[in-house]
Design a protein around this motif. Structure first.
Motif, mmCIF file in Angstrom:
data_model
loop_
_atom_site.group_PDB
_atom_site.id
_atom_site.type_symbol
_atom_site.label_atom_id
_atom_site.label_comp_id
_atom_site.label_asym_id
_atom_site.label_seq_id
_atom_site.Cartn_x
_atom_site.Cartn_y
_atom_site.Cartn_z
ATOM 1 N N ASP A 153 10.128 13.800 -5.858
ATOM 2 C CA ASP A 153 10.726 14.338 -7.081
ATOM 3 C C ASP A 153 10.314 15.791 -7.343
ATOM 4 N N ARG A 154 9.605 16.387 -6.390
ATOM 5 C CA ARG A 154 9.149 17.786 -6.451
ATOM 6 C C ARG A 154 8.174 18.067 -7.576
ATOM 7 N N GLN A 155 7.623 17.025 -8.170
ATOM 8 C CA GLN A 155 6.621 17.181 -9.217
ATOM 9 C C GLN A 155 5.235 17.260 -8.581
ATOM 10 N N PRO A 156 4.334 18.074 -9.149
ATOM 11 C CA PRO A 156 2.978 18.126 -8.597
ATOM 12 C C PRO A 156 2.249 16.796 -8.813
ATOM 13 N N VAL A 157 1.261 16.565 -7.992
ATOM 14 C CA VAL A 157 0.529 15.298 -7.980
ATOM 15 C C VAL A 157 -0.827 15.456 -8.652
ATOM 16 N N ASP A 158 -1.204 14.481 -9.482
ATOM 17 C CA ASP A 158 -2.540 14.472 -10.072
ATOM 18 C C ASP A 158 -3.260 13.138 -9.887
ATOM 19 N N LEU A 159 -2.570 12.132 -9.375
ATOM 20 C CA LEU A 159 -3.182 10.828 -9.083
ATOM 21 C C LEU A 159 -2.999 10.544 -7.594
ATOM 22 N N VAL A 160 -4.117 10.405 -6.883
ATOM 23 C CA VAL A 160 -4.080 10.234 -5.436
ATOM 24 C C VAL A 160 -4.867 8.985 -5.066
ATOM 25 N N PHE A 161 -4.200 8.042 -4.449
ATOM 26 C CA PHE A 161 -4.864 6.830 -3.963
ATOM 27 C C PHE A 161 -4.677 6.804 -2.455
ATOM 28 N N ALA A 162 -5.744 7.065 -1.708
ATOM 29 C CA ALA A 162 -5.680 7.075 -0.255
ATOM 30 C C ALA A 162 -6.116 5.729 0.303
ATOM 31 N N LEU A 163 -5.414 5.285 1.334
ATOM 32 C CA LEU A 163 -5.758 4.043 2.021
ATOM 33 C C LEU A 163 -6.037 4.347 3.491
ATOM 34 N N ILE A 164 -7.124 3.799 3.996
ATOM 35 C CA ILE A 164 -7.463 3.905 5.404
ATOM 36 C C ILE A 164 -7.485 2.472 5.934
ATOM 37 N N ALA A 165 -6.674 2.215 6.947
ATOM 38 C CA ALA A 165 -6.509 0.858 7.458
ATOM 39 C C ALA A 165 -6.925 0.779 8.917
ATOM 40 N N PRO A 166 -7.226 -0.429 9.389
ATOM 41 C CA PRO A 166 -7.540 -0.600 10.809
ATOM 42 C C PRO A 166 -6.337 -0.244 11.682
ATOM 43 N N ASP A 167 -6.624 0.270 12.851
ATOM 44 C CA ASP A 167 -5.563 0.589 13.799
ATOM 45 C C ASP A 167 -5.314 -0.621 14.690
ATOM 46 N N ALA A 168 -4.932 -1.702 14.064
ATOM 47 C CA ALA A 168 -4.703 -2.961 14.779
ATOM 48 C C ALA A 168 -3.484 -3.629 14.151
ATOM 49 N N PRO A 169 -2.824 -4.463 14.916
ATOM 50 C CA PRO A 169 -1.683 -5.178 14.345
ATOM 51 C C PRO A 169 -2.118 -6.023 13.145
ATOM 52 N N GLY A 170 -1.237 -6.174 12.223
ATOM 53 C CA GLY A 170 -1.533 -6.974 11.038
ATOM 54 C C GLY A 170 -0.797 -6.422 9.843
ATOM 55 N N VAL A 171 -0.799 -7.193 8.778
ATOM 56 C CA VAL A 171 -0.032 -6.806 7.599
ATOM 57 C C VAL A 171 -0.917 -6.372 6.427
ATOM 58 N N ASP A 172 -2.230 -6.382 6.600
ATOM 59 C CA ASP A 172 -3.104 -6.018 5.483
ATOM 60 C C ASP A 172 -2.814 -4.622 4.949
ATOM 61 N N HIS A 173 -2.542 -3.668 5.843
ATOM 62 C CA HIS A 173 -2.261 -2.313 5.363
ATOM 63 C C HIS A 173 -0.969 -2.274 4.553
ATOM 64 N N LEU A 174 0.023 -3.062 4.945
ATOM 65 C CA LEU A 174 1.275 -3.116 4.187
ATOM 66 C C LEU A 174 1.073 -3.778 2.826
ATOM 67 N N LYS A 175 0.263 -4.825 2.801
ATOM 68 C CA LYS A 175 -0.055 -5.477 1.525
ATOM 69 C C LYS A 175 -0.795 -4.515 0.605
ATOM 70 N N ALA A 176 -1.730 -3.748 1.171
ATOM 71 C CA ALA A 176 -2.498 -2.785 0.372
ATOM 72 C C ALA A 176 -1.590 -1.678 -0.158
ATOM 73 N N LEU A 177 -0.700 -1.159 0.688
ATOM 74 C CA LEU A 177 0.248 -0.134 0.240
ATOM 75 C C LEU A 177 1.124 -0.662 -0.893
ATOM 76 N N ALA A 178 1.613 -1.873 -0.750
ATOM 77 C CA ALA A 178 2.466 -2.471 -1.788
ATOM 78 C C ALA A 178 1.684 -2.664 -3.091
ATOM 79 N N LEU A 179 0.460 -3.136 -2.982
ATOM 80 C CA LEU A 179 -0.372 -3.362 -4.162
ATOM 81 C C LEU A 179 -0.637 -2.059 -4.913
ATOM 82 N N VAL A 180 -1.044 -1.030 -4.188
ATOM 83 C CA VAL A 180 -1.336 0.252 -4.824
ATOM 84 C C VAL A 180 -0.056 0.863 -5.394
ATOM 85 N N SER A 181 1.028 0.771 -4.647
ATOM 86 C CA SER A 181 2.302 1.300 -5.123
ATOM 87 C C SER A 181 2.719 0.629 -6.429
#
Length: 154
Positions: free
Chosen positions: A92-120
């Motif tokens: 939306d071209r708006q500046p950002v002031d809230l940043v939630f970074a996620l670092i996930a394992p580099d392995a197959p699995g859905v935990d990173h997708l679940k975490a992204l969905a939860l934070v989103s």
């Protein structure tokens, strides 16, 4: 999955100002090192590489940068509230002031997708974002983030 499983209280910070997205990712790398024992340079590089694929600012002043590291066995999070919003090439071209970074394992699995969905889901809540923007105490910010999810799950 619950935010308390991926976000520690010491991984929540308020930052007065950052000059660029690259500097922000460097700060996130340092936080990941201090809070989770991860190699700061690898975290920074992984975040920059992922951002190169497309911006992770999803609108309304919120960004969700994320990356994968092979040495992890679970998803970890870092939250920064920026006192001075940063241009993030958000959708939306708006500046950002809230940043939630996620670092996930580099392995197959859905935990990173679940975490992204939860934070989103958490950060798409206008009331939650308003509370986060109204506070500068990291402990309060952590409580807002984790309490919000507890109420949503109930």
């Amino acid at each position: 999955m619950d935010l308390t499983q991926i976000l520690r209280p010491e991984a929540v910070r308020v930052v007065s100002a950052v000059s660029s997205k690259k500097r922000l990712f460097h700060d996130l790398g340092e936080s990941a090192s201090a809070c989770h024992g991860l190699p700061a340079a690898e975290v920074t590089e992984a975040l920059l590489d992922r951002e190169g694929l497309g911006p992770t600012g999803f609108g309304n002043g919120v960004a969700l940068p994320h990356a994968r590291l092979r040495q992890l066995d679970h998803v970890v999070g870092l939250f920064l509230r920026l006192e001075k919003p940063l241009d993030f090439d958000a959708v939306d071209r708006q500046p950002v002031d809230l940043v939630f970074a996620l670092i996930a394992p580099d392995a197959p699995g859905v935990d990173h997708l679940k975490a992204l969905a939860l934070v989103s889901r958490t950060l798409r809540n206008g009331s939650t974002c308003a509370k986060l923007r109204a506070n500068t105490d990291p402990a309060t910010l952590y409580a807002i983030l984790t309490e919000t999810h507890a109420h949503q799950a109930a």
